[in-house]
Design an enzyme around this catalytic site. Structure first.
Site, short mmCIF file in Angstrom:
data_model
loop_
_atom_site.label_atom_id
_atom_site.label_comp_id
_atom_site.label_asym_id
_atom_site.label_seq_id
_atom_site.Cartn_x
_atom_site.Cartn_y
_atom_site.Cartn_z
N ARG A 50 0.85 -1.20 0.00
CA ARG A 50 0.00 0.00 0.00
C ARG A 50 0.89 1.25 0.00
NH1 ARG A 50 -1.63 1.68 4.60
NH2 ARG A 50 -2.33 -0.34 5.36
N TYR A 102 -16.45 16.75 -15.19
CA TYR A 102 -16.87 15.36 -15.33
C TYR A 102 -17.94 15.05 -14.27
CZ TYR A 102 -16.42 10.29 -14.86
OH TYR A 102 -16.66 8.96 -14.77
N ASP A 174 -7.51 19.13 -14.23
CA ASP A 174 -7.83 17.79 -14.73
C ASP A 174 -7.49 17.78 -16.21
OD1 ASP A 174 -9.05 15.50 -15.77
OD2 ASP A 174 -10.71 15.55 -14.35
N LYS A 199 -8.61 6.70 -19.29
CA LYS A 199 -8.93 7.27 -20.61
C LYS A 199 -7.70 7.22 -21.53
CE LYS A 199 -12.67 7.90 -18.31
NZ LYS A 199 -12.99 9.13 -17.62
C1 LIG Z 1 -13.35 9.57 -16.36
C2 LIG Z 1 -12.95 10.88 -15.84
C3 LIG Z 1 -12.68 11.07 -14.48
C4 LIG Z 1 -12.84 9.96 -13.45
O1 LIG Z 1 -11.94 8.93 -13.63
P1 LIG Z 1 -12.22 7.38 -13.26
O2 LIG Z 1 -10.98 6.71 -13.70
O3 LIG Z 1 -13.45 6.97 -13.99
O4 LIG Z 1 -12.43 7.33 -11.79
C5 LIG Z 1 -12.26 12.32 -14.06
N1 LIG Z 1 -12.14 13.35 -14.92
C6 LIG Z 1 -12.41 13.20 -16.23
C7 LIG Z 1 -12.27 14.38 -17.14
C8 LIG Z 1 -12.83 11.99 -16.74
O5 LIG Z 1 -13.11 11.86 -18.03
#
Ligand SMILES: *Cc1c(COP(=O)(O)O)cnc(C)c1O
Length: 387
Positions: A50, A102, A174, A199
């Protein structure tokens, strides 16, 4: 002096972090929870997975390199990374957030963290004045998502960072939609970059993961403590898969962008489609900012169906290559209906204000041949028109 490296080279070599003890060129999967110690408390570098695991360590080095950051941290999902960032704040902190973040980010802030005494203001950050107007003496963080999801509005990162200068406000970006290949928030003044590696960085729709990059040592130490204390860490296998994906990141992003550009142009010419939103189109209201801030326009396009909802449903069902599914950034093209799928948790009033209605679709353009993607769209449009 190291040689100057192109993006393609950087991706390949960021993912190739030779393992120190064996010289393995490809990161081994250290599938272990614990590590033998030399004497009580004297470790060989790791004690418990961890807190740290060699495969994760290699991924974290690679993530840092991608954003040209000093430090990288890997998490079990994008949202797990986000919650770690929020957890470095003290209670009563005020956070200013892009209004069309998001869906899951908005849900995390509104439905989990507001309960713990943090307050959030969701504002339209495409106008910088809206951020400025909300800053008060409790403001500790500005949370930017650009381009936003799914309406692809842009936020001027550099100008936003100027608002936080000479204060203890941390600016978080982000960067999921651009990937490190097309946007470098740290170089524009941001303190923290966060990614859903699920992604583009993962890129193959086969893992869930998150990443944080920063060059601020104090921030890194706090985040690192949260990572260990809360424990939302990825498994060694997930880390291995992410490392494997990183090597083709720049190559994939180039193809995503080229395809998206062709598809966006095609969509603008269709009678059944209106309001094509893509930062690379001159018709995008913030095209100038896109050219200035982004190194590429990435692979996401949003658009509105020009006709009854029943037609739109038929359209999504008539597609042969493009898959109706949540998520984005994979090698395969995916289409999403934000209102009914990814953005269901956004409060209805806000959804309407943002233009997330039943006619809106978001297309994540894959790395297939763009002519084939266009043929698929063309066929589905013809099959779905009721009139
Ligand atoms: C998918 C996404 C998230 C969240 O990520 P997860 O891996 O699904 O927890 C956060 N920000 C953006 C812009 C996203 O497309």
């Amino acid at each position: 002096m190291p040689i100057e490296k192109n993006e393609l080279t950087k991706s390949v070599h960021a993912g190739l972090t030779t393992e120190k003890t064996t010289g393995a060129v490809i990161a081994p999967i250290f599938q272990t929870s614990t590590f033998e110690q030399i004497s009580p408390g004297e470790t060989k570098g790791f004690d418990y997975s961890r807190g740290g695991n060699p495969t994760r360590g290699l991924l974290e080095e690679a993530l840092a390199k991608l954003e040209e950051a000093k430090f990288g941290l890997a998490f079990s999902s994008g949202l797990a990374a986000e919650q770690a960032i929020i957890q470095i704040l003290d209670k009563d902190s005020h956070i200013i957030v892009s209004d069309d973040v998001y869906g899951g980010t908005g849900r995390l802030f509104r439905q989990i963290y507001e309960k713990y005494g943090l307050s959030f203001d969701f504002v339209d950050m495409s106008n910088i004045e809206n951020i400025k107007n909300k800053i008060n003496n409790k403001t500790k963080m500005i949370w930017i998502e650009t381009p936003t999801n799914p309406t692809l509005k842009l936020v001027d990162i550099k100008e936003s960072c100027k608002l936080a200068k000479n204060s203890d406000i941390t600016v978080v970006v982000d960067n999921t939609f651009c990937s490190p290949v097309f946007q470098s928030p740290l170089s524009l003044g941001a303190d923290i970059v966060v990614h859903s590696t699920t992604k583009y960085i993962g890129g193959h729709s086969d893992l869930i993961g998150g990443a944080i990059m920063t060059s601020n040592e104090k921030v890194y130490e706090r985040l690192s403590f949260v990572q260990k204390a809360v424990g939302a860490v990825p498994s060694p296998i997930e880390c291995f898969l992410t490392l494997r994906s990183i090597k083709t990141l720049a190559l994939r992003m180039g193809q995503h962008e080229k395809n998206a550009f062709n598809v966006a142009k095609y969509l603008t010419e269709q009678k059944k489609i209106k309001n094509v939103i893509y930062p690379g189109l001159e018709s995008h209201p913030q095209y100038d900012l896109a050219k200035k801030q982004m190194k590429g326009f990435s692979g996401i396009i949003s658009f509105t169906w020009n006709g009854p909802y029943e037609e739109l449903v038929k359209f999504t069902q008539s597609l042969e290559l493009i898959i109706l599914a949540e998520s984005l950034g994979g090698v395969e093209s995916l289409i999403n209906h934000p209102e009914k799928m990814t953005h269901g948790s956004v409060p209805k009033g806000l959804r309407e204000k943002l233009g997330i209605d039943e006619k809106l679709l978001r297309l994540s353009v894959g790395i297939e041949n763009s002519d084939d993607i266009i043929k698929d769209l063309d066929k589905a449009i013809k099959l779905s028109s009721l009139s």
